[in-house]
Design an enzyme around this catalytic site. Structure first.
Site, PDB file in Angstrom:
ATOM      1  N   HIS A  31      -0.160   2.311  -6.523  1.00 28.72           N
ATOM      2  CA  HIS A  31      -0.848   2.365  -5.230  1.00 28.72           C
ATOM      3  C   HIS A  31      -2.203   1.665  -5.275  1.00 28.72           C
ATOM      4  CE1 HIS A  31      -3.761   5.617  -6.305  1.00 28.72           C
ATOM      5  NE2 HIS A  31      -2.778   6.056  -7.076  1.00 28.72           N
ATOM      6  N   CYS A  47      -0.546   8.795 -11.461  1.00 28.10           N
ATOM      7  CA  CYS A  47      -0.091   7.586 -10.765  1.00 28.10           C
ATOM      8  C   CYS A  47      -0.893   6.376 -11.246  1.00 28.10           C
ATOM      9  CB  CYS A  47      -0.233   7.758  -9.268  1.00 28.10           C
ATOM     10  SG  CYS A  47       0.924   8.977  -8.584  1.00 28.10           S
TER      11      CYS A  47
END
Length: 546
Positions: free
Chosen positions: A446, A465
């Site tokens: 992301h 992440c």
């Protein structure tokens, strides 16, 4: 227990019956059956019933012929096993010297057909084991890392080709054919050979202990040791001037104690390769990296060769590789180009997992539902201290069914099953886009508003992440390369939160390397941020049980 004992007693009886029933060697059997089995072939056939499917298949392609009757074949195999140290494996695991002795005993005056058959099967078992270890690794990564999610997709062994290699005594060729056929593996092997040679030459000197950093421009005796240390690994070339051959030149040799610009450049190169802040100052962290002894670097190369054997099989032409410990994403595009970017990965206590999946879609202008661990450990303490945190971060409070709740009516000491969701926008923790791929850890690639973290050399700051620098360029490449006919900037400018599927899935691999071999052969040793190397090395050095 009784059944196993009965089978053990039955095998010699079966062998005896088969040998009595077997015709004299060379005698033809019934018409159409060809040459009858020899006593040794019959013995091998009887023993194979208790062996693995793979070993049975190996002898099937040989027509049950023995593979190891010739002492020269066994000697050549033993010599080839000794070369496995070049792959970071331990030759003694395969007991090459015991193979030579075992053949001598089985085929000597005191040997018999059953001993010869058992030896033949054992030698073939060793061969297949060595080939599998070279091809897909000695260890099962699931035993080392419980979060491992990368399937080992090595192709089956070509047993017919390996049978021919035995007959022709071409063992090193057989080994070469099963090694991972990718350049990074060969670079690691070359690096291992180089560092083993450095070890034979005595390694490198440790830097003297000192209370303060060594800085460019200083004149100090420790600089001499620093020069020698960097020259050993090729960071700094030593230049010697032979004044005897050029007596007419009065050259003033530079002071080796002076920390000059050339030495500073070499230190900066070393720091960059070891993911240290490249400031040219030899402080505590740089000194620690310089003082790692050569035998530990050899072990680091060995265990990363094992990791390479786990991964480097059946890779597609185009895929995304996330190098966790190297903080880098590489997108191998269909046209052969490679797009690379810096990444931020999980903190040591919130590790980014190793996995293999496929990118299916992305979320534009994403909201962020705060995961339970982050909610419990990070967000709730901030909310309890200052309820205004929710408004500043644009976080909405939701009940279990998704119904909005009034933050003032929630008991934040015992909030129950509330969900916190951050609204889309520039300050959203996921930035402007999240790239999704199925996995059990709920991790993804992301964007991030915290762009300053990409300037750091070591970037383990996330909650698992992966944040990607230049992610919008990356997403547009994914759109273009998969024929998705989308414009990422236009999608973002719409202001809408939406999921956008790729027209074709893109494979993605998240993997952990603590050594990187660059295209020029230079080795970069990375800090073991997740403390995984020690357990892997311990398992890799554990002797095989035969």
């Amino acid at each position: 227990m009784h059944a196993r004992a009965d089978r053990t007693l039955l095998i010699p009886l079966l062998l005896a019956l088969l040998m009595l029933a077997a015709p004299v060697s060379g005698q033809q059997g019934q018409e159409g059956q060809g040459e009858a089995a020899s006593p040794l072939e019959a013995a091998i056939t009887a023993l194979l019933a208790e062996e693995s499917d793979e070993l049975q298949a190996f002898y099937a392609v040989r027509g049950q012929r023995p593979a190891w009757t010739d002492s020269r074949t066994v000697t050549a195999f033993a010599a080839a096993l000794h070369t496995l140290d070049g792959d970071g494996l331990i030759p003694e695991d395969y007991r090459p010297d015991a193979l030579v002795a075992g053949h001598r005993q089985a085929h000597g005056k005191e040997g018999n057909v059953e001993q010869q058959a058992r030896f033949d099967l054992h030698a073939s078992r060793v061969l297949l084991t060595a080939l599998r270890h070279l091809q897909r690794g000695k260890l099962d990564p699931h035993d080392i890392d419980p979060d491992w999610e990368v399937p080992i997709a090595a192709p089956p062994l070509d047993l017919a080709a390996h049978s021919r290699a035995v007959d022709a005594q071409r063992f090193e060729q057989a080994f070469a054919e099963v090694r991972p056929g990718y350049a990074p593996y060969e670079r690691l092997r070359t690096g291992l050979a180089r560092y083993r040679n450095l070890e034979r030459l005595g390694g490198w000197p440790g830097l003297p202990a000192r209370d303060r950093a060594l800085r460019p421009g200083e004149i100090d005796d420790d600089v001499v040791v620093l020069r020698e240390r960097l020259s050993v690994i090729g960071e700094l070339e030593l230049v010697a001037v032979d004044g005897v051959n050029v007596p007419e030149l009065e050259l003033e040799a530079p002071d080796p104690r002076h920390y000059d610009e050339r030495l500073e450049a070499a230190v900066r190169r070393f720091q960059r390769r070891h993911l240290l802040e490249a400031d040219g100052i030899v402080g505590a962290r740089t000194r620690a990296a310089l003082d790692v002894p050569v035998d530990e670097r050899i072990d680091q190369l060995r265990l990363n060769l094992e990791r390479a054997r786990w991964l480097l099989h059946g890779l597609p032409d185009s895929f995304v590789l996330v190098d966790i410990a190297g903080y880098q994403l590489s997108y191998f595009r269909p046209d052969g180009e490679i797009w690379r970017s810096r990444i931020v990965v999980g903190r040591p206590y919130r590790r980014t997992p190793s996995l293999r999946s496929e990118i299916t879609h992305l979320t534009v202008n994403p909201t962020w539902t705060i995961p339970p661990t982050i909610l419990r450990e990070d967000v709730l303490p901030a909310v309890r201290q200052d309820l205004g945190y929710l408004w500043r971060e644009r976080i909405q409070v939701l009940g279990p069914s998704g119904t909005p709740l009034d933050p003032w009516e929630v008991d934040w000491e015992r909030p129950g099953n509330v969900m916190l969701r951050q609204a889309p926008g520039p300050q959203n923790a996921l930035g402007q886009v999240a790239i999704r791929f199925p996995n059990d850890h709920m991790v993804y690639l992301h964007d991030t508003p915290a762009q300053g973290l990409f300037a750091r050399e070591q970037r383990a700051f996330s909650s698992g992440c992966i944040r990607v620098q230049g992610v919008l360029e990356f997403v547009q490449l994914l759109f273009d390369d998969t024929g998705s006919d989308r414009d990422i900037q236009a999608l973002i400018d719409s202001g809408q939160t939406r999921n956008v599927r790729l027209a074709e899935r893109v494979p993605v691999i998240l993997h952990y390397w603590t050594v990187h071999a660059a295209e020029d052969g230079e080795l970069a040793f990375r800090p073991d941020i997740y403390q995984r190397d020690e357990a892997l090395l311990h398992a890799l050095d554990r002797p095989l049980a035969w």
